[in-house]
Structure formats: C-alpha cells, structure tokens
Design a protein around this motif. Structure first.
Motif, mmCIF file in Angstrom:
data_model
loop_
_atom_site.group_PDB
_atom_site.id
_atom_site.type_symbol
_atom_site.label_atom_id
_atom_site.label_comp_id
_atom_site.label_asym_id
_atom_site.label_seq_id
_atom_site.Cartn_x
_atom_site.Cartn_y
_atom_site.Cartn_z
ATOM 1 N N SER A 133 0.847 -1.190 0.000
ATOM 2 C CA SER A 133 0.000 0.000 0.000
ATOM 3 C C SER A 133 0.879 1.235 0.000
ATOM 4 C CB SER A 133 -0.929 -0.011 1.215
ATOM 5 O OG SER A 133 -0.180 0.060 2.414
ATOM 6 N N LYS A 148 1.557 5.107 -2.045
ATOM 7 C CA LYS A 148 1.521 5.663 -3.388
ATOM 8 C C LYS A 148 2.731 5.175 -4.184
ATOM 9 C CE LYS A 148 -1.014 9.779 -1.993
ATOM 10 N NZ LYS A 148 -1.068 11.277 -1.986
ATOM 11 N N ASN A 189 -2.733 -2.546 -2.933
ATOM 12 C CA ASN A 189 -3.589 -1.499 -2.361
ATOM 13 C C ASN A 189 -3.016 -0.105 -2.608
ATOM 14 O OD1 ASN A 189 -5.509 -3.338 -1.076
ATOM 15 N ND2 ASN A 189 -3.819 -3.857 0.283
ATOM 16 N N THR A 222 -2.608 3.615 -3.815
ATOM 17 C CA THR A 222 -3.549 4.723 -3.956
ATOM 18 C C THR A 222 -2.852 5.877 -4.665
ATOM 19 O OG1 THR A 222 -2.938 5.517 -1.740
ATOM 20 C CG2 THR A 222 -4.852 4.064 -1.913
ATOM 21 N N HIS A 260 -6.170 0.857 -6.038
ATOM 22 C CA HIS A 260 -7.121 1.927 -5.718
ATOM 23 C C HIS A 260 -6.610 3.257 -6.266
ATOM 24 C CE1 HIS A 260 -9.126 -0.951 -3.112
ATOM 25 N NE2 HIS A 260 -7.960 -1.196 -2.533
ATOM 26 N N ASP A 311 -6.484 6.548 -8.398
ATOM 27 C CA ASP A 311 -7.533 7.436 -8.895
ATOM 28 C C ASP A 311 -6.915 8.546 -9.732
ATOM 29 O OD1 ASP A 311 -6.327 9.016 -6.983
ATOM 30 O OD2 ASP A 311 -7.964 8.874 -5.552
ATOM 31 N N ASN A 368 -9.481 0.001 -11.119
ATOM 32 C CA ASN A 368 -9.018 1.084 -10.272
ATOM 33 C C ASN A 368 -10.142 2.115 -10.183
ATOM 34 O OD1 ASN A 368 -6.048 0.847 -9.375
ATOM 35 N ND2 ASN A 368 -5.959 0.167 -11.514
ATOM 36 N N ASP A 428 -16.086 3.600 0.132
ATOM 37 C CA ASP A 428 -14.671 3.894 0.297
ATOM 38 C C ASP A 428 -14.490 5.387 0.556
ATOM 39 O OD1 ASP A 428 -13.866 3.697 -3.285
ATOM 40 O OD2 ASP A 428 -14.926 5.212 -2.114
#
Length: 1014
Positions: free
Chosen positions: A94, A96, A116, A118, A140, A142, A163, A864
């Motif tokens: 997890s 970035k 995971n 982000t 995840h 975005d 995603n 979420d």
C-alpha cells in the motif's frame, strides 16, 4: 499558514534524509573506484521507502548491496546487469507509487497488480522510455490518466483495470503506441468519447474498455476498421450509442466481441459472419432491432451467442444447426417469431439454450433430445404447444423451464440421468394433464419444483416428500384431488409449500411438524376439513400461513401465538370457533383474515362467539353390575347410597389415574428408546462426516487451521496466535445475519482487512467444500463489490477475509448520521445508486449460475474514501449451505421491507429479480432518507406504497429527503419511477440489473447539469 509552517520542517527533514542517503552511498563507493554508482539500487530503495505496508516481503532489498539482481521479485538483463523486470503482484503493498522507479532505465516490465496502491499515476513513469509492459490493475489508483504516458513509445502491454481512474482519455494518448498489443482500462470511471488516436494502434490484439462511462458514437468505421489485428473487443457496460456499421468484416481476426449494456441501436451488421474466427458475441441490453443476419451461420467457431433484451424480430433462424460449435445460446427478451427447427438436434455441443420471453410458437421438436450436451433449457413465456418431448427428460439436465406456454399432455418420466442431475423444474402456466409422476420423489438434487396453473386432476404423489433437497413446491391451481400426503415433509428441507386453489379434501395432516424449515404454507381455496393440528405450532420458522376458504373446524391452537416469526395469517371462510391466540400476530389481525367463520371470538367480527368448552366426566355408578344386585346397600338409606357411590367413584378415578400413568410411563420409555436410536444414528453420521473430512485433510488439499490468502504464496498464521486479542469489542465494526465483522491488521505487514467471523455453531463442513465455494466467490472482482481475499477454516471456527471499506456503511450515512456531520448530497447519492446497480449487474450477469445476493440493504453497501459503493455479504448463503438452517429464519426478519414478495409469501421463482426488488427499495431509501417500513402509533407506512401514492397524486417530489438542499428534478423524478418499477409485485415486470444500469446511465446523460463532485 500554520499548516504550511508545519509542512516546512517535514519537507526539510525528508530532503536531508535523501541527501544523506545519497552521500553515504557515494562515500561507500569511494573506497573502491572499480564499483560504479548503481542507479537501480538507489531507485528501488527510494521506491521501497514510500510503501506503508508489505515491506516484510521486500526484506531482501538491502541498500548496502551493489546490485539488486539477487533481490526477490527482481530480474536483470544478463548482458549489462541492469534491472529489466519488477513484479510485485499480490503482495498487499500500500501507499503511493512514489519516485525512484524512473531510475530503472532498462526496465521492460513493471507489474504492481492486485495491491492497495492509492493516489495518481505518476507522470514520471513516462520517463521509462523502454518500458514494454505496465500492469497496475486491481489497486485503488484514482485521478486521470496523464497525457505524458503517450511518450512510452515502446509500450506493448498496458493494464490499468479495476481502479478508480476518472475523466476522459487524452486525445493523443495512442498516437505513438505503434507497438501496443494489449490494453485494458476496464472497471474504472473513465468518461467521454474514445480518442481518435486509437486507430493508430494497428498492431493491437486485445482492447478492453468495459465498465466505464464512455459515451457517444465510437464511429466504428473510421476508428476500428484500421485495427485489423484485433482479436478481442470488449466495450460492455458503457454509455455508447449509434449503429454498428456494415464493414465490420474488416476485423477479420476478431475472436470475441462484447458490446452489452450500452445504447447501440439499428440492425446487426449483415457481414458479421465474415469474421470467421469469432467464438464469442455478446450484445445483451442494447436497442438492436431487425433480424439476425443470415451470415451468422458461417461462424463455424462460434461458442457463445448472447443477445438478450434487445428488440430483435423476424423468424427464429432455421439455419441455427449450422453453428456446430455453439455451446451457449441466449436470445431471450426479444420479439422473435416462428418455431424451433427440428434440425436443432444436430447441435451436439449446445449446453445452454434460452429463448424465453419471445413470440415463438409451434411444438418443441423431439429432436432436441439429441442435444446430448444440453444442461439448461429455458423456453418460458412463448406460445409453444403440443406435448413435452419425452426424450428431453432423458438428458442429464440441470434446469428445465417451460413455463407460461400452451403445452398439453402428461409429464414424461425422468431417466436415471435426469434423476441424478435436475435441480430446477418449472412447468407452470401450461395446460398439462395426467398424473404427476411418482418418480419425482427420486430426483436427488431437485430444489425447485413449480407445476402450478395446470390441469392434472390427479393426487399429490407422497413420494415428493422424499426429495431431500426440495425447498420450493408449488402446485397451485392444478386441479389436484385427494388428500395432502402425510409424509410430504419427510425430507425436512421444504421451505415453501403452496397447494392453493385445488380440490384437496381430508384432514390437515398432523405430521406437518416434520416441515421444520417451512416459512410459507398456503393451503387456501380447498376443501380441507377437521381441526388445525396443534403440531403446526412447532414450525418456528413459519412466516406466512394461508388457510382461507376451507372447511376447518374447532379452535385455532393457542400455541400458534408463540411463533415469533409469523408475519401473516389468514383463516377466513372456514368453520372455526373460539378464542384467538393471545400472542404473536393474532391480536393485530384485521377483519379480512378472520371473517366468514362460525364463531371466532374477536371484536372485529359481528357474529356469535362460540367457545368449545370441554364436558365434565360423569361416571354412572350403575354401569358396572346389576342395578338390583347385592353391591347396593340393603337399607336403601341415602347416606349409605352416597357413601357407596363415593367409594365407587374414587375407585374408578384411581383406576383411570393408574392407567394414564402407566400409559405415560410406557410412552416415555418408547420415546427415550427412539431418541437414543436417533442420537446413535446422528452420531454415526457426524462421525462419518468428520472421518471423511479428516481423511481428505490428510490428502493435503486444504490444511485446516491456517489462514489462506488467494493472492499470496505464503499465509501468515497470525489468527491462531492473536485471536483472543483481535476478536473483541474494540475491533468490532459491524455484524449481520451471517456473523460479526472485525477490523484487523495482519501481522507485521499492517495490512488492514475486514474479518467476518461466521456463525458456525455445531456445523460440520468439509474444508474442500468450503474452499471451493469461497474461491468461487473470490473470483468476483469489480470496483463496486467488496473483494474476498481469503479465509480461515476449522470445524469450530470459520472466517472470511475481505477488503476493508474505510468509509463505513450506507446505513450509517443515511440513518445514523451525527447531527453535526453533513448529509449526503445528490451527486453522492446518485453515484451510490449507479455504483450499486453496476455491482449487482456484475454479480448477476458475469457468473453462471448468477450470484444472487438476496439481502440488499444499506448495511450491506459499504463506502470507500471517495463515496464509491461496494456491495458486501454477496453469496454467503451459497458459501455455507448448512448455515442457513441457523440464520436464514432471521434473514427476512432483519431485512423487513427489502424482501421481494416471492421470497416472503407469493413463492414465484427465486431469481435475480429478488435483488432487483431490494435494489428498488434501496433507491427509495436513498432518495427519501426514510426507512422502508416505519411504524407509527396508529399505522404502518410502507415506503414503496407511500411514494407510489404521491406519484399518482402528482406530488412525488414531496417525499425527497428534506436534508437535500439542492438536487436535479430531472434526475430525481425518473430515479423514483425506476425504483417503483423495480419494486413491482410481479417479478417478470421488474427490469434486469443490466437494464437498470442502462436506464440510470440514460438519466445521467440526459441531465443538463452535473455537479462537479460526481
């Protein structure tokens, strides 16, 4: 300003850290001039430092090493020693995707899938000019896709699916991707038209843009006809429109095309048959019209043809047998006419055939029994006549649905193959006659049997009670005669029994207590006589009891008032008398449920109240011996006579008491012996099951007592060591019918997951069965469902591990909101509605058989951080099949208001339409902010009825949640109308979830304004 001042020391420390690391590396290398500075080590260490969890998997990454080629998950080019491949799939990482990766200038493969991660896609990835494969799927991530990625001119494989990417695609994204072979952007929130630069990817083999918000006319002629090497094209579940042009045959290498769930219209391309390699064609849920092109018969490799819920018309293709490789044919929900050709028997590979809800007629050809691979046939809702082909019942079918046609004649007897395979049989709504075959009691897997609305004029075969898996038996309005078999519930599995509107006679069988799983019993409109047996009071799960219009006599058993789950009772128009039961639902029954009886005591009824009082026991002292015999005192005095009578009376009473006591003692002994025998049998069965499971464990397929993760080769055994500390009130985040949910952090990794502790009291289940079912559910992967990640199994303890949704549940946002927190705005509510619809559509239409939720409600919709909905608890009833005997009796009670009528009382076929009903109620709840059922002091408000009344009065907007400060009327009104359609009492009147998604997308597209937050 204070925030900036706080950030400045942090940035300074980070800068100093990187400078210090750099200087230390340089200093260490200065001792040996022969060792060059390795950018790969530096870049990977910087990348690792940005990760928040999963670092234990990267322990071999040591910054003191001169080369990373020995590190785990790394591959190097043997010629120059530079990193060429970095694959970290499924490690639970997890954080970035930070800086550092741009240092790997020889990197060819970068795969970070199923983690995971982000944040946004870093534009600096475009600096990897030699990158050939980039896989960031199932994370995840975005934000939008950066336009700088167009600089990766060497890219051949790009997967960004599953995603939360949004926005339009950059117009020049594909301009330099001349080498691109594979691209998947599926299951994101991308929107807008396709870039015209897509036509530049002339080497493209695989294109998947499904499950997004792409819109407009993709202009197939100009954009796609240059993609002559394309093999798979998936544009499903978007908002695309327009017609498919003729000339699609230019895609002559195409193998699979999926366009379902869009707004495409017009005719199907006449030259589609000139794509000779096509094996899959999916066109469901569009607006296609016209005939099926004759050129389709040339598709010799076609295995799947699905075009449901369109407007196709014309005759059913008589050349269908030319598709010799076809395995799956679904043309249901169109306007096809004509008949099924007898040549269909030539289709030896056909496994699934659905032509339901068309306008087909004629007979069902007997040659269909030659389709030896057929496992499911669905022809309901047509105008077929004639008899059922006998050969059809000689195949090993799983499902037969011939309902709502004009079939006549008897039901054929089933072959041995059918007895071993059939699970669903629906012959309702025809004009079948003759006797119901007694061999139906031998169908070992049969769970749904509906033969209502026919003309059998026969008795109910008692053998039906031997179907050990039968849960639904519907024989309504079938001209049945005779009495109700006493052993109709011998299997103990029956949940729904409907025998309404027949000519059944005789008593209500006292053996009804064998129906221990029953929650719907309907015997209305017959000629059943005698009293209601007291044994019915043992049906603890019973919810609906319909006995109206019979000839029942006596009083209603008082113990019926103790059935806490009983929701509806109707005993009107019988010959019942006496007092109503005190407890349960009986004090709240209305007049219509009681009227038309001889003398039920209720203030709602005007007729006489008749009580069935027991007569006192009177013993005749002269019944034993001569009236003039010497047993009577000779003096004839009254005292002596009364004394004699008293002695004689006491003597007879004593005899009766002794006899009764002896009978009771004998009965207790017999029952004790029977119970002991039963316990021995149950113990033997349990021992056999445990032995079988233990032996299978020794085979090594599944190890009990270990946490199994689907996405990792190694599974930490944390659950056995930290169970006591984890499962406590502090970590409990919710609960439901199937168990309690906890928030857990896995071992040293710190991976946050949701752990559901299943209710598994006294359940013995083989681990292989549990493993197989949970892995099936684990394959479900969609942005709007909670993904299952693993499980833990022992005979006493079972867990399901899934992703954790940090935003809580929709229930909390709607009904448990703190007064100081802001309510959901309309954009968020619409986003939740649409996302939930897409998740359900995925479960319904992406699996065979479909995954049906049965329990759609706000507490099962999780959110979420970006208010994206995620459906939880799907498939758990299927996952632990033995669990339902412990919890299903509470499911409908806990989901009151969301339950479809066919689940609660009417017993229409249980299907995906049950979820559609619950989804409709969910829409109403989201828009109004009210609960589906609200109890006042004097009345009960059913939300769907309330909204329907306001709509009829023209005041439907009055029901919108007052906390919504602003909303678009042009969106709210059609959404409310859609909800009312979804909550139709008739399942066939409800749309499919694919259609619901399509309608919601039209509503969204038609709205002139959209809030920026959506």
């Amino acid at each position: 300003m204070e925030r900036r001042m706080m950030k400045f020391p942090l940035l300074l420390l980070q800068t100093q850290f990187f400078l210090l690391s750099f200087l230390l590396i340089v200093a260490s290398l200065a001792d040996d001039d022969s060792i060059p500075l390795n950018d790969d080590v530096l870049g990977l260490i910087v990348f690792k430092s940005s990760l928040h969890s999963g670092s234990s998997e990267l322990e071999s990454w040591n910054e003191d090493d001169t080369s990373p080629c020995a590190w785990r998950f790394i591959k190097c080019n043997p010629r120059n020693g530079r990193v060429s491949e970095l694959s970290l799939d499924g490690l639970g990482l997890s954080g970035k995707i930070g800086r550092g990766l741009e240092k790997l200038q020889d990197l060819k493969v970068l795969s970070l899938a199923n983690n995971n991660f982000t944040g946004n896609i870093s534009p600096e990835l475009a600096l990897l000019n030699g990158l050939e494969k980039l896989n960031l799927s199932m994370n995840h991530i975005d934000g939008s896709i950066p336009a700088s990625l167009a600089n990766m001119s060497s890219i051949q494989f790009l997967d960004l699916s599953y995603n939360s990417l949004s926005g339009p695609l950059p117009e020049n994204l594909f301009r330099t991707w001349k080498s691109l072979r594979f691209i998947s952007l599926a299951s994101n929130f991308l929107e807008g038209p396709f870039p015209t630069s897509l036509s530049e990817c002339t080497d493209l083999n695989h294109l998947n843009l499904s499950n997004n918000h792409f819109s407009g006319d993709p202009n197939f002629k100009e954009m796609f006809q240059s993609l002559t090497r394309l093999r798979t094209l998936d544009l499903s579940n978007n908002e695309l429109s327009g017609e498919l042009p003729f000339g699609i045959s230019a895609l002559h290498n195409l193998k699979e095309i999926s366009l379902q769930g869009n707004h495409f219209s017009g005719s199907l391309p006449a030259d589609i048959g000139f794509c000779p390699h096509l094996s899959r064609v999916e066109l469901n849920g569009n607006f296609f019209s016209g005939r099926i092109p004759d050129s389709v018969q040339q598709l010799n490799e076609l295995r799947v043809l699905s075009a449901t819920h369109n407007f196709l018309n014309g005759d059913f293709p008589q050349w269908i047998d030319k598709l010799s490789s076809l395995e799956y044919l679904d043309l249901s929900g169109n306007n096809l006419q004509g008949s099924i050709p007898s040549s269909i028997g030539e289709m030896k590979s056909l496994q699934y055939l659905s032509l339901s809800n068309n306008r087909l007629s004629g007979i069902i050809p007997h040659s269909i029994s030659s389709c030896s691979s057929l496992s499911s046939i669905q022809l309901k809702g047509n105008a077929f006549n004639g008899s059922i082909p006998e050969g059809l019942f000689e195949l090993g079918l799983d499902e037969i649905d011939l309902s709502r046609n004009q079939l006549t004649g008897p039901i054929p007897k089933g072959s041995t193959k059918l007895l071993d395979s059939l699970e669903v049989l629906d012959l309702s709504g025809n004009n079948l006659s003759g006797v119901i075959p007694s061999d139906m009691g031998l169908y070992v897997k049969l769970r749904y049997l509906n033969m209502s609305l026919n003309n059998f004029e026969s008795e109910i075969p008692p053998e039906l009670g031997h179907c050990k898996n039968l849960t639904v038996l519907d024989l309504r309005d079938s001209a049945l005669t005779g009495s109700i078999p006493r052993d109709i519930c011998d299997s103990g599995s029956l949940r729904i029994l409907q025998l309404d509107e027949n000519s059944l006679i005789g008593p209500f069988p006292s053996e009804i207590d064998n129906c221990s799983s029953l929650f719907l019993l309907s015997l209305s409109h017959n000629n059943i006589t005698g009293p209601i047996p007291k044994s019915i009071s043992s049906l603890k799960k019973l919810k609906i009891l319909k006995l109206e219009f019979n000839q029942l006599t006596g009083e209603i058993p008082q113990d019926l008032g103790r059935l806490e789950n009983l929701l509806s009772v109707n005993v009107s128009h019988n010959q019942l008398i006496g007092k109503l039961p005190d407890g349960g639902i009986f004090p709240n029954l209305d007049r219509s449920a009681l009227e038309g009886n001889l003398g039920i005591c209720s203030p709602l009824l005007r007729g006489p109240c008749k009580m069935s009082a027991a007569k006192p026991l009177v013993l005749n002292p002269f019944a034993y011996g001569n009236h003039h015999g010497g047993d009577i005192p000779s003096d004839g005095s009254s005292d002596n006579i009364m004394g004699f009578r008293r002695r004689r009376f006491l003597s007879v009473s004593a005899i009766i008491a002794i006899s009764a006591a002896a009978a009771i003692a004998i009965g207790v002994i017999i029952i004790t012996l029977i119970n002991a025998s039963v316990r021995r049998r149950l113990a033997f069965i349990n021992d056999a099951l445990e032995s079988m499971c233990s032996s299978s464990n020794r085979s090594g397929s599944v190890v009990a007592g270990k946490l199994i993760f689907f996405d990792s080769k190694s599974s930490p055994d944390w659950i056995t060591t930290s169970l006591e500390s984890m499962l406590n009130k502090a970590t409990e985040v919710g609960g439901g019918v199937f168990g309690t949910v906890y928030r857990a952090s896995l071992g040293d990794e710190g991976r946050v997951v949701a752990v559901k502790k299943l209710i598994t009291s006294n359940i013995v289940e083989c681990p292989e069965d549990f493993d197989r079912e949970v892995r099936t559910l684990g394959k479900a992967n969609h942005q709007n469902i909670i993904s299952l990640r693993g499980y833990y199994w022992t005979p006493q303890l079972q867990f399901i591990v899934s992703d954790f949704a940090p935003g809580g549940s929709l229930q909390a946002k709607l009904h448990e909101r703190h007064p100081t927190s802001a309510p959901l705005n309309w954009a968020s509510r619409f986003k939740i509605i649409l996302g939930t619809a897409r998740g359900l559509a995925y479960l319904h239409h992406s699996f065979r058989p479909p995954i049906i939720h049965y329990n759609i409600k706000p507490s099962n919709i999780l959110l979420d951080d970006h208010m994206n909905p995620k459906i939880s608890d799907y498939g758990l009833a299927r996952l632990v099949t033995k669990l339902d005997k412990h919890v299903l009796s509470n499911r409908f009670q806990n989901a009151l208001g969301y339950v479809a009528p066919e689940l609660a009382c009417q017993n229409l076929r249980v299907s995906e339409k049950c979820d559609v009903f619950g989804f409709g109620v969910l829409i109403l709840e989201i828009v109004t902010g009210r609960r589906p059922v609200e109890y006042g002091e004097d009345n009960v408000v059913i939300l769907s009825d309330h909204v329907r009344v306001l709509l009829d009065q023209g005041n439907v907007l009055d029901c919108v949640d007052p906390s919504l400060e602003s909303y678009h009327e042009e969106e709210v009104l059609p959404v409310l109308k859609l909800a009312l359609v979804c909550t139709s009492q008739i399942p066939s009147s409800r749309p499919s979830m694919e259609e619901v998604v399509q309608i919601l997308q039209v509503i969204k597209t038609a709205s002139p304004q959209r809030e920026a937050s959506f």
